[in-house]
Design a protein around this motif. Structure first.
Motif, PDB file in Angstrom:
ATOM      1  N   ARG A  60       0.802  -1.221   0.000  1.00 45.89           N
ATOM      2  CA  ARG A  60       0.000   0.000   0.000  1.00 45.89           C
ATOM      3  C   ARG A  60       0.835   1.271   0.000  1.00 45.89           C
ATOM      4  NH1 ARG A  60      -5.499  -0.312   0.724  1.00 45.89           N
ATOM      5  NH2 ARG A  60      -5.279   1.839   0.028  1.00 45.89           N
ATOM      6  N   VAL A  61       2.080   1.204   0.498  1.00 44.85           N
ATOM      7  CA  VAL A  61       2.849   2.449   0.621  1.00 44.85           C
ATOM      8  C   VAL A  61       3.993   2.576  -0.380  1.00 44.85           C
ATOM      9  CG1 VAL A  61       2.237   2.652   3.058  1.00 44.85           C
ATOM     10  CG2 VAL A  61       4.395   1.576   2.417  1.00 44.85           C
ATOM     11  N   PHE A  96      -3.756  -2.510  -5.758  1.00 45.85           N
ATOM     12  CA  PHE A  96      -3.945  -1.101  -5.432  1.00 45.85           C
ATOM     13  C   PHE A  96      -2.645  -0.325  -5.643  1.00 45.85           C
ATOM     14  CE2 PHE A  96      -4.320   2.625  -2.782  1.00 45.85           C
ATOM     15  CZ  PHE A  96      -5.660   2.979  -2.889  1.00 45.85           C
ATOM     16  N   GLY A  97      -1.525  -0.921  -5.215  1.00 46.23           N
ATOM     17  CA  GLY A  97      -0.235  -0.259  -5.386  1.00 46.23           C
ATOM     18  C   GLY A  97       0.126  -0.076  -6.845  1.00 46.23           C
ATOM     19  N   LEU A  98      -0.138  -1.088  -7.666  1.00 46.43           N
ATOM     20  CA  LEU A  98       0.142  -0.969  -9.101  1.00 46.43           C
ATOM     21  C   LEU A  98      -0.685   0.150  -9.714  1.00 46.43           C
ATOM     22  CD1 LEU A  98       0.265  -4.739 -10.143  1.00 46.43           C
ATOM     23  CD2 LEU A  98       2.191  -3.138 -10.143  1.00 46.43           C
ATOM     24  N   GLY A  99      -1.934   0.266  -9.281  1.00 45.84           N
ATOM     25  CA  GLY A  99      -2.780   1.345  -9.792  1.00 45.84           C
ATOM     26  C   GLY A  99      -2.257   2.716  -9.416  1.00 45.84           C
ATOM     27  N   ALA A 128      -3.628  -8.972 -10.945  1.00 42.33           N
ATOM     28  CA  ALA A 128      -3.399  -7.762 -10.150  1.00 42.33           C
ATOM     29  C   ALA A 128      -3.385  -6.531 -11.042  1.00 42.33           C
ATOM     30  CB  ALA A 128      -2.086  -7.876  -9.380  1.00 42.33           C
ATOM     31  N   ALA A 129      -2.758  -6.637 -12.208  1.00 36.70           N
ATOM     32  CA  ALA A 129      -2.751  -5.527 -13.163  1.00 36.70           C
ATOM     33  C   ALA A 129      -4.164  -5.178 -13.593  1.00 36.70           C
ATOM     34  CB  ALA A 129      -1.897  -5.890 -14.375  1.00 36.70           C
TER      35      ALA A 129
END
Length: 211
Positions: A60-61, A96-99, A128-129
Motif C-alpha cells: 500500500r505504501v 492497489f499499489g500498481l494502480g 493484479a494488473a
C-alpha cells in the motif's frame, strides 16, 4: 513510529482470525510510514516479511516513495512480487499499489499495458494488473487508458474477460456507477460477441446491485 511498536502491531494484525484488528491498525500504520530514505528501506524489508500484514503494508505504501526514494522500476518489481503472494489480501494490496504507481508514473502505465498483453506472464500478476484498472478508471488522467485496457483484456484473453467484467461492476460501479455503465454500454455496442456478452451481463449485475 518506533520499530518495536511497529513489529508488535504487525504481528498482532497478522494473527489468524484477527482481521478486525488488521482493518483498524493497517490504515494508521500506512499513514505513519515516513516518506524518507529510512521509510524506503523499511518497505523493502516489509515486502519480504513473513507476516502478511507487513507485506500488505508494503504494497500500500511503496508508490509513495517514487521517485524521491525509490525508482519507479524498483517499485514496479517489488509490487509484482507482492502480486504473486500466497495471501489474497496482499495480492489485493499489490493491485492497489500498481494502480497508484501507474497513475503517478507514465512509464508504469506502459509496463502495466505490456503485462496485460503478455499471456506468458504469471496469471496472478496479470490479475493484479487488471484489478489495478479500478483506480485508473476513476482517475481523470488515466480513465481513457483504463477503458481501453479493460476492453483489450476482454478481447485478448478469455481467461481475463470475466475479471474485466468484475472490475467494472464491482470495482468501478460502487465508486462511479455512471462511468461503469458507460463502459459496459460501449461493450454492448461492439461488433465483438464476447464484448457484447460481458457488457450485457455486467449491466444486468449493476441493475441488481443496491444503489
Amino acid at each position: 513510529m518506533r520499530r518495536r511498536l511497529l513489529n508488535r502491531l504487525l504481528t498482532r494484525a497478522s494473527a489468524p482470525g484477527d482481521t478486525g484488528l488488521a482493518s483498524q491498525v493497517l490504515p494508521s500504520l500506512a499513514r505513519a510510514v515516513p516518506r524518507t530514505p529510512s521509510g524506503a528501506r523499511l518497505v523493502r524489508e516489509l515486502h519480504a516479511d513473513d507476516r502478511w500484514a507487513a507485506r500488505y503494508l508494503a504494497a500500500r505504501v511503496i508508490p509513495r516513495f517514487v521517485p524521491d526514494h525509490l525508482a519507479a522500476d524498483e517499485a514496479w518489481h517489488l509490487l509484482l512480487r507482492l502480486a504473486d503472494d500466497d495471501a489474497a489480501v496482499v495480492r489485493q494490496g499489490a493491485a492497489f499499489g500498481l494502480g497508484e504507481l501507474a497513475i503517478a508514473e507514465s512509464d508504469a502505465r506502459t509496463l502495466l499495458e505490456r503485462l496485460l498483453d503478455d499471456a506468458a506472464r504469471p496469471r496472478a500478476q496479470r490479475r493484479a494488473a487488471l484489478r489495478s484498472l479500478t483506480l485508473l478508471a476513476v482517475t481523470p488522467s488515466t480513465e481513457d487508458l483504463a477503458e481501453r485496457l479493460l476492453r483489450d483484456a476482454v478481447l485478448a484473453d478469455e481467461g481475463l474477460a470475466p475479471g474485466a467484467e468484475v472490475v467494472v461492476t464491482r470495482g468501478i460501479g460502487p465508486r462511479d456507477r455512471e462511468r461503469a455503465l458507460e463502459i459496459l454500454r460501449g461493450w454492448v455496442a461492439s461488433s465483438e460477441p464476447i464484448l457484447r456478452r460481458h457488457g450485457a451481463r455486467g449491466i444486468e449485475r449493476l441493475r441488481e446491485a443496491p444503489v
